[in-house]
Design an enzyme around this catalytic site. Structure first.
Site, PDB file in Angstrom:
ATOM      1  CB  CYS A  17       0.375   1.801   4.105  1.00 44.11           C
ATOM      2  SG  CYS A  17      -1.320   1.225   4.034  1.00 44.11           S
ATOM      3  CB  CYS A  22      -0.904  -0.042   1.233  1.00 44.14           C
ATOM      4  SG  CYS A  22      -1.738   1.494   1.633  1.00 44.14           S
TER       5      CYS A  22
END
Length: 132
Positions: free
Chosen positions: A58, A55
């Protein structure tokens, strides 16, 4: 050579040890038992960061969040939960996308924040729950 919480310096034949800076307030959750012990039973509030290694938001959030948590000098902890390694925890906390941040104290969810956040918003979120 670096060992947990202790820094060792070799100078010639002598070895000197001294305590390094306080251990990082961030830790990676290993499994459900670890989560219960270190998050739910924590004496201080915890921000849980549900993330995935794949991600991009993230990865962008991590340094911002870690910086804000470190400013609090142990008044709040950061638990990192990889949703691919801990799918049961992700399901238990209804994590449908990442990143998701959850503030928890005394085993109770106080608030959640979804998505990439700027540092100011993260600081406000953390400040609400860091013990004074």
């Amino acid at each position: 050579m670096l060992r947990v919480g202790v820094k060792v310096i070799r100078a010639g034949l002598k070895t000197r040890s001294f305590a390094s800076a306080a251990a990082s307030p961030a830790f990676k959750v290993q499994d459900n038992e670890d989560f219960n012990n270190r998050v739910k039973n924590s004496k201080v509030p915890v921000i849980i960061d549900f993330f995935a290694t794949w991600c991009n938001p993230c990865r962008m959030l991590t340094p911002r969040l870690e910086s804000v948590i470190e400013e609090k000098q142990g008044k709040i902890l950061l638990a990192k939960v990889d949703i691919d390694e801990n799918t049961d925890l992700a399901l238990d906390y209804q994590v449908e996308s990442v990143p998701v941040l959850i503030a928890m104290k005394d085993g109770k969810v106080l608030e959640r924040m979804v998505g990439l956040q700027d540092t100011d918003k993260l600081r406000k979120f953390v400040d609400k729950y860091a013990e004074s």
